[in-house]
Design an enzyme around this catalytic site. Structure first.
Site, PDB file in Angstrom:
ATOM      1  N   VAL A 104      14.964  16.011  20.142  1.00  0.00           N
ATOM      2  CA  VAL A 104      13.863  15.057  20.138  1.00  0.00           C
ATOM      3  C   VAL A 104      12.585  15.843  19.895  1.00  0.00           C
ATOM      4  O   VAL A 104      12.373  16.907  20.494  1.00  0.00           O
ATOM      5  CB  VAL A 104      13.769  14.288  21.473  1.00  0.00           C
ATOM      6  N   CYS A 105      11.744  15.340  18.998  1.00  0.00           N
ATOM      7  CA  CYS A 105      10.411  15.907  18.781  1.00  0.00           C
ATOM      8  C   CYS A 105      10.515  17.398  18.445  1.00  0.00           C
ATOM      9  O   CYS A 105      11.268  17.793  17.577  1.00  0.00           O
ATOM     10  CB  CYS A 105       9.551  15.640  20.018  1.00  0.00           C
ATOM     11  N   SER A 106       9.773  18.243  19.162  1.00  0.00           N
ATOM     12  CA  SER A 106       9.730  19.662  18.839  1.00  0.00           C
ATOM     13  C   SER A 106      11.009  20.391  19.203  1.00  0.00           C
ATOM     14  O   SER A 106      11.149  21.582  18.900  1.00  0.00           O
ATOM     15  CB  SER A 106       8.546  20.327  19.550  1.00  0.00           C
TER      16      SER A 106
END
Length: 328
Positions: A104-106
């Site tokens: 998720v995300c970074s």
């Protein structure tokens, strides 16, 4: 199926909690999920200040299992966590053995450090996409999508998109009805697809509490390329056609037809940005030719309802390519 979350310092709570809630709720409904939380230290600080407990020994994994990497709260990937080589090797080995890894995300940066993004499609939060592409030039970073699946490497955009990704994985494993059941229990109405824009109308027009309108939006979201008669939408939503249209306008600022057209336009623009011709994109989203698509694109997507004729507000049939027509 084990779902193992790798907890790294500075992780975003929602990056972790959203997907964990999806799989936990699925387990409550009898689907076979076992959640585990591992880290390089027994206490892991989050970006929001909460310290989380983690096991420092990984469970034994099989090809059926999933390893999830939540993102962290730092504004740049270069300042993010740098897991030990042994941790990165565990990620790579799980994938090499046939397992699935997700972020998720970074968290995508951690997969990149493990060598799992090379020659694969991936995505991350819109503020980090350019940096991710620079850091991993062999990766194909997709823009303006919620999640990407490529050869058991699954990456998603920022924060709440982890819920969309987890619901998709539940749907893939157990069918869309199972994912819908989990989503409804979580009061998550916007079940977005991976190719939905990170600022999609599916998200922009869900800030209301009208259950009948949410049910209608669920149907439009899942079938916006097909003809959707207003009477059928109303019947499925438990209200009359006139009441549904009035409540839809009050809740979203759009008629059902305009909402469907907005989703079609967004999808067509996504296809064209990936090389499709206007004609091919128009056909893919349910228009008979590109003329209707060009005409609708020339309008402002979220035009105020005041610009919609009164007869259209109360008597629309959400049909295919031909635009609004009076219902019988």
């Amino acid at each position: 199926m084990k779902v193992v979350f790798l907890l790294l310092p500075g992780l975003h709570l929602l990056d972790l909690a959203g997907p964990a809630q999806v799989f936990s709720t699925a387990a409550d409904f009898g689907y076979a999920y076992e959640l585990a939380y591992v880290g390089e230290q027994a206490q892991v600080p989050s970006a929001q200040g909460v310290r989380l407990g983690a096991e420092t020994t990984w469970p034994e994994l099989t090809a059926e299992d999933l390893v999830f990497v939540p993102g962290c709260g730092l504004p740049e990937l270069a300042a993010g966590p740098r897991p030990a080589r042994a941790t990165l090797d565990l990620l790579a080995a799980h994938h090499a053995a046939g397992g699935t890894v997700a972020s998720v995300c970074s968290g995508a940066d951690v997969l990149g450090q493990a060598g799992l993004l090379d020659h694969r499609r991936c995505t991350t939060h819109h503020d980090l996409r350019d940096e991710l592409a620079r850091r991993y030039p062999l990766a194909r970073v997709e823009r303006d999508v919620l999640y990407v699946l490529d050869a058991r490497v699954v990456t998603s955009a920022g924060i709440a998109s982890g819920i969309d990704l987890a619901l998709h994985l539940v749907a893939t494993r157990h069918g869309p009805a199972a994912a819908a059941k989990v989503a409804r229990d979580m009061v998550v109405y916007a079940r977005r697809t991976g190719e939905a824009s990170q600022t999609s109308a599916m998200l922009r027009h869900r800030w209301h509490l009208r259950d009948a309108v949410h049910r209608a939006q669920d149907l439009i979201d899942s079938g916006f390329c097909e003809p959707l008669p207003l009477e059928d939408l109303a019947a499925a939503s438990g209200v009359s056609a006139r009441t549904l249209t009035r409540q839809f306008v009050e809740s979203t600022g759009l008629t059902p037809l305009r909402y469907q057209q907005t989703l079609r336009i967004e999808r067509a623009e996504h296809l064209m940005s990936h090389g499709a011709t206007a004609q091919a994109a128009a056909h893919a989203v349910g228009f008979t030719d590109a003329r209707m698509l060009r005409r609708l694109r020339s309008r402002k997507d979220d035009a105020p309802v005041a610009s919609v004729p009164k007869s259209d507000i109360t008597m629309l049939d959400v049909s295919g390519a031909g635009g609004p027509r009076r219902s019988r």
